[in-house]
Scaffold this active site. Sequence first.
Site, PDB file in Angstrom:
ATOM      1  N   LEU A 184      13.916  -2.001  -1.779  1.00 37.00           N
ATOM      2  CA  LEU A 184      15.002  -2.431  -0.891  1.00 37.00           C
ATOM      3  C   LEU A 184      15.968  -1.275  -0.643  1.00 37.00           C
ATOM      4  O   LEU A 184      17.116  -1.283  -1.095  1.00 37.00           O
ATOM      5  CB  LEU A 184      15.734  -3.646  -1.468  1.00 37.00           C
ATOM      6  N   GLY A 185      15.470  -0.293   0.099  1.00 36.59           N
ATOM      7  CA  GLY A 185      16.332   0.798   0.575  1.00 36.59           C
ATOM      8  C   GLY A 185      16.788   0.445   1.977  1.00 36.59           C
ATOM      9  O   GLY A 185      16.840  -0.730   2.353  1.00 36.59           O
ATOM     10  N   ARG A 186      17.078   1.480   2.764  1.00 38.85           N
ATOM     11  CA  ARG A 186      17.579   1.233   4.119  1.00 38.85           C
ATOM     12  C   ARG A 186      16.588   0.431   4.965  1.00 38.85           C
ATOM     13  O   ARG A 186      16.951  -0.523   5.644  1.00 38.85           O
ATOM     14  CB  ARG A 186      17.862   2.560   4.815  1.00 38.85           C
ATOM     15  N   ILE A 187      15.302   0.851   4.913  1.00 37.12           N
ATOM     16  CA  ILE A 187      14.297   0.173   5.745  1.00 37.12           C
ATOM     17  C   ILE A 187      14.007  -1.219   5.181  1.00 37.12           C
ATOM     18  O   ILE A 187      13.929  -2.204   5.930  1.00 37.12           O
ATOM     19  CB  ILE A 187      13.021   1.043   5.869  1.00 37.12           C
ATOM     20  N   ARG A 207      13.353  -0.390  -8.693  1.00 40.59           N
ATOM     21  CA  ARG A 207      13.450   0.054 -10.086  1.00 40.59           C
ATOM     22  C   ARG A 207      14.678  -0.562 -10.749  1.00 40.59           C
ATOM     23  O   ARG A 207      14.648  -0.964 -11.888  1.00 40.59           O
ATOM     24  CB  ARG A 207      13.532   1.579 -10.152  1.00 40.59           C
ATOM     25  N   ILE A 262       4.369  -0.352   5.475  1.00 42.27           N
ATOM     26  CA  ILE A 262       4.885   0.582   6.496  1.00 42.27           C
ATOM     27  C   ILE A 262       5.477   1.813   5.800  1.00 42.27           C
ATOM     28  O   ILE A 262       6.158   2.614   6.432  1.00 42.27           O
ATOM     29  CB  ILE A 262       5.950  -0.073   7.412  1.00 42.27           C
ATOM     30  N   ARG A 264       4.148   4.310   2.575  1.00 47.08           N
ATOM     31  CA  ARG A 264       3.188   5.390   2.395  1.00 47.08           C
ATOM     32  C   ARG A 264       1.902   4.795   1.829  1.00 47.08           C
ATOM     33  O   ARG A 264       1.953   3.943   0.926  1.00 47.08           O
ATOM     34  CB  ARG A 264       3.729   6.447   1.423  1.00 47.08           C
ATOM     35  N   ASP A 288       0.132   0.116   8.333  1.00 52.88           N
ATOM     36  CA  ASP A 288       0.423   1.222   9.252  1.00 52.88           C
ATOM     37  C   ASP A 288       0.109   2.560   8.594  1.00 52.88           C
ATOM     38  O   ASP A 288       0.091   3.593   9.256  1.00 52.88           O
ATOM     39  CB  ASP A 288       1.908   1.183   9.650  1.00 52.88           C
ATOM     40  N   GLU A 293      -4.892   9.349   5.042  1.00 52.12           N
ATOM     41  CA  GLU A 293      -4.780   9.444   6.509  1.00 52.12           C
ATOM     42  C   GLU A 293      -5.343  10.755   7.017  1.00 52.12           C
ATOM     43  O   GLU A 293      -5.139  11.784   6.365  1.00 52.12           O
ATOM     44  CB  GLU A 293      -3.293   9.325   6.916  1.00 52.12           C
ATOM     45  N   HIS A 311      -0.254   4.845  11.767  1.00 47.04           N
ATOM     46  CA  HIS A 311       1.031   5.402  11.306  1.00 47.04           C
ATOM     47  C   HIS A 311       1.997   5.586  12.480  1.00 47.04           C
ATOM     48  O   HIS A 311       2.353   6.718  12.829  1.00 47.04           O
ATOM     49  CB  HIS A 311       0.803   6.726  10.558  1.00 47.04           C
TER      50      HIS A 311
HETATM   51  C1  8YV Z   1       6.630  10.152  10.945  1.00 50.88           C
HETATM   52  C2  8YV Z   1       7.376   8.938   8.861  1.00 50.88           C
HETATM   53  O1  8YV Z   1       5.518   9.701  11.645  1.00 50.88           O
HETATM   54  O2  8YV Z   1       9.644   9.563   8.954  1.00 50.88           O
HETATM   55  C3  8YV Z   1       8.662   9.397   8.250  1.00 50.88           C
HETATM   56  O3  8YV Z   1       8.700   9.571   7.024  1.00 50.88           O
HETATM   57  O4  8YV Z   1       6.503   8.536   8.193  1.00 50.88           O
HETATM   58  C4  8YV Z   1       7.224   8.930  10.332  1.00 50.88           C
HETATM   59  O5  8YV Z   1       8.399   8.648  10.974  1.00 50.88           O
HETATM   60  C5  8YV Z   1       6.228  11.241  10.007  1.00 50.88           C
HETATM   61  O6  8YV Z   1       7.380  11.885   9.514  1.00 50.88           O
HETATM   62  C6  8YV Z   1       5.345  12.262  10.672  1.00 50.88           C
HETATM   63  O7  8YV Z   1       5.037  13.259   9.762  1.00 50.88           O
END
Ligand code: 8YV
Length: 345
Positions: A184-187, A207, A262, A264, A288, A293, A311
């Site tokens: 639960l950070g900004r996103i 954490r 969304i 990593r 995503d 990748e 992504h």
């Molecule tokens: C970008 C992202 O596609 O901001 C990030 O951390 O995952 C995406 O916004 C990425 O930075 C591209 O390398």
Amino acid sequence: MPAGIPSADFKAESSSMTVFATHPYDNMTTKHRIIQVGSLAGSPSANKNLADRYDVVELWKFPDRKAALAEHGKGITAVVTSANFGANAELINALPDLKAICSWGVGYETIDVEAAHKRGVQVSNTPDVLTDCVADLAWGLLIAGARRMGQGERFVRAGQWGQVHGSIPLGLRVSGKKLGIVGLGRIGEAIAKRGTGFDMEVRYHNRRKRDDIDYGYEASLVDLAKWADFLIVATVGGPSTRHLVNQPVLEALGPKGIIVNIARGPVIDETALVAALEAGKLGCAALDVFEHEPKVPEALTKSDNAVVLPHIGSATLETRLAMENLMLENLQAYFDTGRVITPVE
Ligand code: 8YV
């Protein structure tokens, strides 16, 4: 050589510099030399703006990176990169005059921040400007997974509607369900806020419990997964979260559960994810991001219980432009004031 002072051969090149009448950097008489690690082709105009404003060493165009750094590294005080290209200790330490690394994107797990800080090198990223678009996409993925939108679209596009008996299988209701957020950070917070619009109860795993927020906290991720109908992963990447979402978590989410990622790819153990989906122990994965990748396991691309995107969390015109502007502002602020605007601490 002092920070920002171009080398002798740079001066010769800069004599053909274009000056832009409406440009905020009109009064620049020489261009600072920077290293750009990779092409920022996913940004509307980052490559062009960097090339217009700076004397750019385009590192990705050199077949031998080490030799290129040895030849062009002296006097370089600033590097531009992204999470995709990173900046490892080898790159940082190959640049004796380096003072700032400006990254396009919010994630910085591929930048060796510790090595940078040890050398007194500032690192900047582009937080906040992409929060809403990434949160929107998380919801798009969740609804697409629950309501089988990808499968339905494939059905229509294949001309099967009206041709074969029946339709696609029934989906799952989204509104009013229980939403678990991993990180639960900004996103994560922006995702949670959208959840209240869908009449959902929201709980989260971090954490540490946050005292500034009312959502329920689960110290155990397995317990959160057991409780939740849907789990959305919004943590940082890197070693601290690698395979945080593992087999026990996925199985606790269960045969009707949906996992959305969304953040990593490596936060989820992808092998365990595929196994759980194939065994019917997990309902759906809406992703995503992936562990390797741009490789996506065939088991996912072939499954109607998976939604797969390339992504694109931040990939809207508005957001990519805002990321570009913030990266450029950080870089120029370093040259103007010696400090970036949004430092990674
Ligand atoms: C970008 C992202 O596609 O901001 C990030 O951390 O995952 C995406 O916004 C990425 O930075 C591209 O390398």
